[in-house]
Design an enzyme around this catalytic site. Structure first.
Site, PDB file in Angstrom:
ATOM      1  N   SER A 171       0.835  -1.187   0.000  1.00  0.00           N
ATOM      2  CA  SER A 171       0.000   0.000   0.000  1.00  0.00           C
ATOM      3  C   SER A 171       0.883   1.255   0.000  1.00  0.00           C
ATOM      4  O   SER A 171       1.782   1.373  -0.824  1.00  0.00           O
ATOM      5  CB  SER A 171      -0.961  -0.044   1.197  1.00  0.00           C
ATOM      6  N   ASP A 224      -5.531  -4.120  -2.785  1.00  0.00           N
ATOM      7  CA  ASP A 224      -4.502  -3.542  -1.915  1.00  0.00           C
ATOM      8  C   ASP A 224      -3.646  -4.626  -1.250  1.00  0.00           C
ATOM      9  O   ASP A 224      -4.162  -5.600  -0.711  1.00  0.00           O
ATOM     10  CB  ASP A 224      -5.193  -2.695  -0.844  1.00  0.00           C
TER      11      ASP A 224
END
Length: 412
Positions: free
Chosen positions: A137, A278
């Site tokens: 991320s 993600d």
């Protein structure tokens, strides 16, 4: 694992050869050491090489010369030791600060500005080189900026690239900026923008401004240069929920986008036929893989998402925030436990350290990872620098251990 329930055994077995002769087997000696399995085998006398007592009757005639004499069973030769792995070859380091360091960078929206401060201070320490860097991320974005900057402009180039990215993020303070650092949670995005906003509706034609922003800040071709540290960037494969880690030769703009892809805000990113979300869901950041790939015994984890909160949330937004924090740290804690288990056996030279943002900023668990306020980002950056400074100035550690900053006890 030792089996405590097993004890050395001794058994006498009477074997009748004929009606005139009987002989008894000698008691197997108790074993004072060795594994439970080896003691059990010894007790059964299967592998004993001791000669049997002579029979009282006439000696047994020798076999004819044409036939080979059958050898008595002997203790089997011990298995050769396994070839040393890459991790086994690491020698324990007593240098402080470490001469070579691997980094695991956690994601957490704008909280990752804390990592910006940590990296900036580490880059000012000329005696430290960077070996392997993992990230997920927003941690992946910091890792890519650091590695690309080192490959193209050395320490100063990396510092300038990180500074340019985060300063622009503060000044733009846009929806795109929040998407870029993965600042939205699955539930939080729905709460903030309503149930009608979904990834396909928000970006139906995949007119992706993030791709252009990443291409402006990161030269993905430079990631394969010799001067670039080894990278491990995580994304979560939607099909089975597994963590997928991409190394330098496989990292593209798509990989960077996949690692920072909030499911309910951004379209899933397809890489070689597989859709990804993600990277923080599968590994935040990848740590076991980092330890396996690292060529140094010193690993620093930069944790930006708070793990502790003394308040019990009651509002929907507060509950959502706390669930995000728990989920983000669950995978990290599991990987730390796995690394500690391995270090106790096969990787004793490993030194694993952690710098946590929550140890530096009071009440961080009550703040939002989508806060793009300049004052807040500057606060995170400043405290990241200060935490790295204290970590570098600690006394030399001669024993490998898992360490935190002084505000928090060492992990066990």
């Amino acid at each position: 694992m030792a089996l405590s329930g097993l004890r050395p055994m001794s058994k006498k077995t009477d074997v009748t050869h004929d009606r005139l002769t009987q002989r008894s087997a000698a008691d197997a000696p108790a074993q004072a050491s060795g594994t439970a399995a080896s003691r059990l085998l010894s007790a059964t006398n299967i592998w004993s090489s001791a000669p049997e007592p002579p029979i009282a009757e006439a000696p047994v005639p020798k076999p004819p010369p044409a036939r080979e004499e059958i050898a008595q069973p002997t203790q089997p030769a011990p298995r050769p030791a396994p070839a040393p792995t890459k991790a086994d070859k690491r020698s324990a380091s007593t240098d402080w600060p470490p001469r070579k360091l691997s980094l695991a960078l956690q994601g957490g929206g704008t909280f990752a500005a804390f990592t910006w401060g940590v990296l900036e201070r580490l880059l000012e320490e000329p005696g430290i080189e960077f070996d392997t860097i993992s990230g997920a991320s927003a941690g992946a974005i910091n890792a890519l900026l650091l590695a690309c900057g080192l490959a193209e402009g050395g320490r100063e180039g990396a510092r300038a690239r990180l500074d340019r990215f985060w300063v622009r993020l503060m000044h733009e303070a846009s929806f795109r900026s929040l998407m870029l650092v993965g600042g939205f949670s699955p539930a939080g995005s729905s709460v903030a923008f309503g149930p009608t906003l979904r990834s396909g509706q928000f970006d139906p034609f995949d007119l992706d401004p993030l791709r252009r922003a990443l291409s402006r800040d990161i030269n993905f071709a430079a990631l394969q240069a010799k001067a670039c540290p080894k990278l491990l960037i995580a994304a979560t494969r939607i099909r089975d929920g597994h963590q997928q880690v991409f190394s330098n030769d496989a990292i593209t703009a798509d990989v960077a986008l996949a690692s920072t892809c909030p499911p309910l805000v951004h379209c899933a990113i397809e890489i070689e036929g597989e859709a990804h979300w993600d990277g923080g869901y599968g590994g935040n950041p990848p740590l076991v893989r980092l330890v396996q790939e690292s060529r140094t015994s010193d690993v620093l984890v930069v944790q930006v998402t708070p793990s502790r909160d003394s308040y019990v949330p009651i509002t929907l937004a507060a509950i959502d925030r706390r669930l995000d924090q728990i989920a983000a740290n669950a995978t990290l804690n599991a990987e730390i436990a796995a690394v500690e288990w391995a270090r106790a056996g096969s990787v004793p030279a490993l030194r694993l350290f952690r710098i946590a943002a929550e140890d530096e900023i009071e009440g961080l668990a009550q703040r939002s990872a989508t806060d793009l306020g300049r004052g807040f980002i500057r606060l995170l950056h400043r405290n990241g620098r200060a935490a790295a400074e204290r970590w570098l100035r600690q006394e030399t550690r001669s024993e490998p251990s898992v360490q935190r900053t002084p505000a928090e006890p060492a992990l066990v």
